[in-house]
Design an enzyme around this catalytic site. Sequence first.
Site: not given
Length: 339
Positions: A57-59
């Site tokens: 879910g990061y960037t």
Amino acid sequence: MDYTTLGSSGLKVSPVCLGAMNFGTSDAVAGCDETEAARIIDAFLDAGGNIIDTADGYTGGQSERIVGRAVKGRRQSVVLATKAFLPQGPGPNDRGLSRVHLTRALEASLRRLGTDYVDLYQCHQWDDSTPIEETVATLDGFVRSGKVRYLGCSNFTAAQVVESQWAAQRLGATPFVSLQSQYSLLARGIEAEILPTSRRHGLGTLVWSPLGGGVLTGRYRRGAAPGADTRMGRLRASTLPMARAWADGLLNEPNLEIADQVVKVAADLVATPAAVALAWVRRRPGVTSVIIGPRTLEQFHGNLAGFTLDLPAEVIGRLDEISRSASLVPVNGMTTGRQ
């Protein structure tokens, strides 16, 4: 650099873990481009660090892609950790810890990371809508297939840790060996139950936000709005209400008072406030590795100083005293699902 085993496993990890939450440019709060991220990763590995933590879910997946490309030539020396739970699409099965979502999420993470296995695969948070037995059985299948080496969880309460480990025991499945939790001079809530429970059930602890979102660096002052180029400034400018609320929750009077005291301690030691805050948390009982999340190479080197700084006993006592009220902070009470 000294290494330690992660929980009840035989996996050796460095006391500093490189968090990749800020790697990528699709998120205005992150804003570390691939060139700078690669420089940070190279410096981290050259310094002896070996565990890098990211999440699907990061960037928008950029973080995993950047990390995967950066470690490609050094994959065997890296403990590569990622997480799953956060939404990966608009559908009802595009998030959570169900068998269908975790299976899709792992395959997508492996593609983005450019690898055929993950060293540490973690549940990003608890899923009330999925039976823990389903989650544990699915994760055990990943280990048996060779696509995952070890399992962990993130942002679980003490009760959720116990329930997960008991489920693994009942099913004869692979248990968790690690837990990620928020921990700093501003948030000491895990000391009461989570750290003792983790030790009792064989989990090493990877702690995130050790600088309290940057508040403990001393860059924020009472009565002054955070600069637009700071983390808190970007959070307050976010269109996400949860991000703005997280910033407001950190920039309160008690936290700023603790930060001011850390600045004074740092001045006495001729060190930076960040180094003092990191040196305090890395020596706390039950902490296996401390996750740092630099956006620049300069920040990385500044953070690394906290892992060589030795705090005198009287300084540790002083920091314990000034942060005592932080033990009342609800665990994960300020999370935004980002780490």
